[in-house]
Design a protein around this motif. Structure first.
Motif, PDB file in Angstrom:
ATOM      1  N   ALA A 167     -10.457   1.788   3.827  1.00 59.79           N
ATOM      2  CA  ALA A 167     -11.390   0.678   3.724  1.00 59.79           C
ATOM      3  C   ALA A 167     -10.829  -0.446   4.585  1.00 59.79           C
ATOM      4  O   ALA A 167      -9.613  -0.564   4.755  1.00 59.79           O
ATOM      5  N   PRO A 168     -11.679  -1.285   5.153  1.00 60.36           N
ATOM      6  CA  PRO A 168     -11.172  -2.387   5.970  1.00 60.36           C
ATOM      7  C   PRO A 168     -10.100  -3.185   5.227  1.00 60.36           C
ATOM      8  O   PRO A 168     -10.251  -3.521   4.055  1.00 60.36           O
ATOM      9  N   GLY A 169      -8.985  -3.401   5.914  1.00 58.52           N
ATOM     10  CA  GLY A 169      -7.876  -4.122   5.315  1.00 58.52           C
ATOM     11  C   GLY A 169      -6.966  -3.253   4.472  1.00 58.52           C
ATOM     12  O   GLY A 169      -5.994  -3.739   3.903  1.00 58.52           O
ATOM     13  N   GLY A 170      -7.274  -1.961   4.383  1.00 61.33           N
ATOM     14  CA  GLY A 170      -6.404  -1.040   3.663  1.00 61.33           C
ATOM     15  C   GLY A 170      -6.464  -1.137   2.154  1.00 61.33           C
ATOM     16  O   GLY A 170      -5.508  -0.783   1.466  1.00 61.33           O
ATOM     17  N   ALA A 171      -7.591  -1.566   1.620  1.00 55.68           N
ATOM     18  CA  ALA A 171      -7.721  -1.733   0.167  1.00 55.68           C
ATOM     19  C   ALA A 171      -7.399  -0.463  -0.599  1.00 55.68           C
ATOM     20  O   ALA A 171      -6.944  -0.516  -1.739  1.00 55.68           O
ATOM     21  N   ASP A 172      -7.582   0.709   0.021  1.00 56.37           N
ATOM     22  CA  ASP A 172      -7.308   1.983  -0.641  1.00 56.37           C
ATOM     23  C   ASP A 172      -6.038   2.649  -0.117  1.00 56.37           C
ATOM     24  O   ASP A 172      -5.805   3.825  -0.349  1.00 56.37           O
ATOM     25  N   GLY A 173      -5.197   1.889   0.572  1.00 59.03           N
ATOM     26  CA  GLY A 173      -3.996   2.461   1.181  1.00 59.03           C
ATOM     27  C   GLY A 173      -2.696   2.197   0.470  1.00 59.03           C
ATOM     28  O   GLY A 173      -1.677   2.803   0.790  1.00 59.03           O
ATOM     29  N   GLY A 174      -2.682   1.279  -0.481  1.00 61.07           N
ATOM     30  CA  GLY A 174      -1.485   1.012  -1.270  1.00 61.07           C
ATOM     31  C   GLY A 174      -0.266   0.634  -0.447  1.00 61.07           C
ATOM     32  O   GLY A 174      -0.363   0.096   0.663  1.00 61.07           O
ATOM     33  N   LEU A 175       0.890   0.940  -0.998  1.00 55.94           N
ATOM     34  CA  LEU A 175       2.165   0.602  -0.357  1.00 55.94           C
ATOM     35  C   LEU A 175       2.324   1.307   0.989  1.00 55.94           C
ATOM     36  O   LEU A 175       2.890   0.751   1.930  1.00 55.94           O
ATOM     37  N   PHE A 176       1.836   2.541   1.092  1.00 61.49           N
ATOM     38  CA  PHE A 176       1.925   3.288   2.348  1.00 61.49           C
ATOM     39  C   PHE A 176       1.294   2.469   3.484  1.00 61.49           C
ATOM     40  O   PHE A 176       1.895   2.291   4.547  1.00 61.49           O
ATOM     41  N   TYR A 177       0.132   1.946   3.266  1.00 61.64           N
ATOM     42  CA  TYR A 177      -0.578   1.142   4.261  1.00 61.64           C
ATOM     43  C   TYR A 177       0.210  -0.119   4.590  1.00 61.64           C
ATOM     44  O   TYR A 177       0.316  -0.508   5.755  1.00 61.64           O
ATOM     45  N   ARG A 178       0.767  -0.750   3.577  1.00 59.48           N
ATOM     46  CA  ARG A 178       1.530  -1.988   3.807  1.00 59.48           C
ATOM     47  C   ARG A 178       2.832  -1.717   4.561  1.00 59.48           C
ATOM     48  O   ARG A 178       3.255  -2.528   5.368  1.00 59.48           O
ATOM     49  N   LYS A 179       3.467  -0.592   4.307  1.00 59.09           N
ATOM     50  CA  LYS A 179       4.732  -0.268   4.974  1.00 59.09           C
ATOM     51  C   LYS A 179       4.542   0.143   6.431  1.00 59.09           C
ATOM     52  O   LYS A 179       5.401  -0.105   7.267  1.00 59.09           O
ATOM     53  N   VAL A 180       3.452   0.819   6.726  1.00 59.74           N
ATOM     54  CA  VAL A 180       3.219   1.350   8.067  1.00 59.74           C
ATOM     55  C   VAL A 180       2.075   0.552   8.699  1.00 59.74           C
ATOM     56  O   VAL A 180       0.902   0.916   8.579  1.00 59.74           O
ATOM     57  N   GLY A 181       2.430  -0.523   9.357  1.00 65.18           N
ATOM     58  CA  GLY A 181       1.431  -1.425   9.919  1.00 65.18           C
ATOM     59  C   GLY A 181       0.450  -0.758  10.866  1.00 65.18           C
ATOM     60  O   GLY A 181      -0.711  -1.169  10.957  1.00 65.18           O
ATOM     61  N   ALA A 182       0.884   0.273  11.575  1.00 63.85           N
ATOM     62  CA  ALA A 182       0.005   0.951  12.537  1.00 63.85           C
ATOM     63  C   ALA A 182      -1.164   1.651  11.860  1.00 63.85           C
ATOM     64  O   ALA A 182      -2.152   1.995  12.525  1.00 63.85           O
ATOM     65  N   LEU A 183      -1.110   1.845  10.550  1.00 69.71           N
ATOM     66  CA  LEU A 183      -2.226   2.491   9.853  1.00 69.71           C
ATOM     67  C   LEU A 183      -3.502   1.651   9.895  1.00 69.71           C
ATOM     68  O   LEU A 183      -4.594   2.175   9.653  1.00 69.71           O
ATOM     69  N   ARG A 184      -3.384   0.387  10.257  1.00 66.46           N
ATOM     70  CA  ARG A 184      -4.581  -0.452  10.365  1.00 66.46           C
ATOM     71  C   ARG A 184      -5.550   0.096  11.408  1.00 66.46           C
ATOM     72  O   ARG A 184      -6.749  -0.171  11.358  1.00 66.46           O
ATOM     73  N   HIS A 185      -5.042   0.891  12.357  1.00 72.46           N
ATOM     74  CA  HIS A 185      -5.907   1.501  13.371  1.00 72.46           C
ATOM     75  C   HIS A 185      -6.857   2.540  12.756  1.00 72.46           C
ATOM     76  O   HIS A 185      -7.798   2.979  13.413  1.00 72.46           O
ATOM     77  N   PHE A 186      -6.584   2.921  11.505  1.00 71.93           N
ATOM     78  CA  PHE A 186      -7.422   3.904  10.827  1.00 71.93           C
ATOM     79  C   PHE A 186      -8.378   3.250   9.836  1.00 71.93           C
ATOM     80  O   PHE A 186      -9.017   3.943   9.047  1.00 71.93           O
ATOM     81  N   ASP A 187      -8.482   1.927   9.882  1.00 70.26           N
ATOM     82  CA  ASP A 187      -9.488   1.240   9.070  1.00 70.26           C
ATOM     83  C   ASP A 187     -10.875   1.676   9.536  1.00 70.26           C
ATOM     84  O   ASP A 187     -11.109   1.823  10.756  1.00 70.26           O
ATOM     85  N   ARG A 188     -11.789   1.858   8.595  1.00 66.36           N
ATOM     86  CA  ARG A 188     -13.173   2.186   8.938  1.00 66.36           C
ATOM     87  C   ARG A 188     -13.710   1.111   9.873  1.00 66.36           C
ATOM     88  O   ARG A 188     -13.615  -0.081   9.603  1.00 66.36           O
ATOM     89  N   GLY A 189     -14.209   1.525  11.027  1.00 69.34           N
ATOM     90  CA  GLY A 189     -14.769   0.591  11.995  1.00 69.34           C
ATOM     91  C   GLY A 189     -13.756  -0.099  12.887  1.00 69.34           C
ATOM     92  O   GLY A 189     -14.118  -0.997  13.647  1.00 69.34           O
ATOM     93  N   ALA A 190     -12.478   0.305  12.818  1.00 67.91           N
ATOM     94  CA  ALA A 190     -11.449  -0.334  13.655  1.00 67.91           C
ATOM     95  C   ALA A 190     -11.775  -0.126  15.130  1.00 67.91           C
ATOM     96  O   ALA A 190     -12.195   0.961  15.535  1.00 67.91           O
ATOM     97  N   PRO A 191     -11.586  -1.153  15.951  1.00 63.05           N
ATOM     98  CA  PRO A 191     -11.873  -1.004  17.380  1.00 63.05           C
ATOM     99  C   PRO A 191     -10.824  -0.121  18.060  1.00 63.05           C
ATOM    100  O   PRO A 191      -9.718   0.057  17.554  1.00 63.05           O
ATOM    101  N   GLY A 192     -11.193   0.450  19.175  1.00 63.96           N
ATOM    102  CA  GLY A 192     -10.237   1.196  19.990  1.00 63.96           C
ATOM    103  C   GLY A 192     -10.323   2.698  19.853  1.00 63.96           C
ATOM    104  O   GLY A 192      -9.813   3.423  20.701  1.00 63.96           O
ATOM    105  N   GLY A 193     -10.911   3.208  18.804  1.00 63.52           N
ATOM    106  CA  GLY A 193     -11.093   4.647  18.659  1.00 63.52           C
ATOM    107  C   GLY A 193      -9.827   5.458  18.495  1.00 63.52           C
ATOM    108  O   GLY A 193      -9.808   6.662  18.774  1.00 63.52           O
TER     109      GLY A 193
END
Length: 188
Positions: A45-71
């Motif tokens: 979910a945008p902002g990693g609402a469903d990513g928990g600590l894993f999302y917070r620890k690995v900043g690059a996971l933001r590229h996998f947010d729904r609708g993230a630019p860059g493909g």
């Protein structure tokens, strides 16, 4: 296996496409043999609402947010899902955690997984450990997995083979796939 790992300059760039080429050959061999192909994708979910600590620890996971630019979350053509492939969306390393994978495999009476992907020390390892813990036989394809650093890659392959999975060369996997009798989705 998405653009984030194979595009030079991307935060998760592996530095090589060798494992992608191997995975493409294994996936093609599985499809030719009528073996079901499951492809996983990571999406948050945008902002990693469903990513928990894993999302917070690995900043690059933001590229996998729904609708993230860059493909960067787009599948690489070598392994892109085909008609009939199962695509599972996950938020954590294992293809089993929080997905229907175990139930789907059990319903289809599948007991063995051939695992390709990145990273060896992350998603590949987590999926193989969860597979064996769930009663499945995981086979990791040595050439079809990769990591950003050869040290965790080799250490993970060593550990997986010692305790959790079979680690086979691509040639062996392809030879076995050629011997698999072709069946339909109902096992006939």
């Amino acid at each position: 296996m998405v653009r984030a790992y194979f595009e030079p300059g991307a935060e998760l760039y592996l530095g090589s496409r060798d494992c992608l080429a191997s995975a493409g050959r294994v996936v093609a061999g599985a499809r030719a043999a009528g073996v079901p192909v499951v492809v996983t994708r990571v999406e948050y979910a945008p902002g990693g609402a469903d990513g928990g600590l894993f999302y917070r620890k690995v900043g690059a996971l933001r590229h996998f947010d729904r609708g993230a630019p860059g493909g960067l979350g787009d599948f690489m053509p070598e392994i892109a899902p085909a008609d009939g492939d199962l695509v599972l969306t996950k938020q954590y390393a294992s293809a089993f955690f929080g997905t229907s994978l175990a139930a789907t495999l059990a319903a289809r009476r599948i007991d063995t997984l051939v695992i390709c992907g990145v990273s060896t020390s992350g998603c590949v390892r987590a999926t193989a450990v969860d597979a064996v813990s769930s009663g499945f036989v995981p086979i990791v394809v040595r050439e079809a997995v990769g990591d950003r650093d050869p040290r965790p890659h080799e250490a993970s392959l060593f550990d997986l083979e010692a305790k959790y999975a079979e680690v086979w060369d691509e040639a062996r996997v392809l030879a076995v796939l050629q011997q698999v009798p072709i069946t339909d989705a109902n096992g006939r």
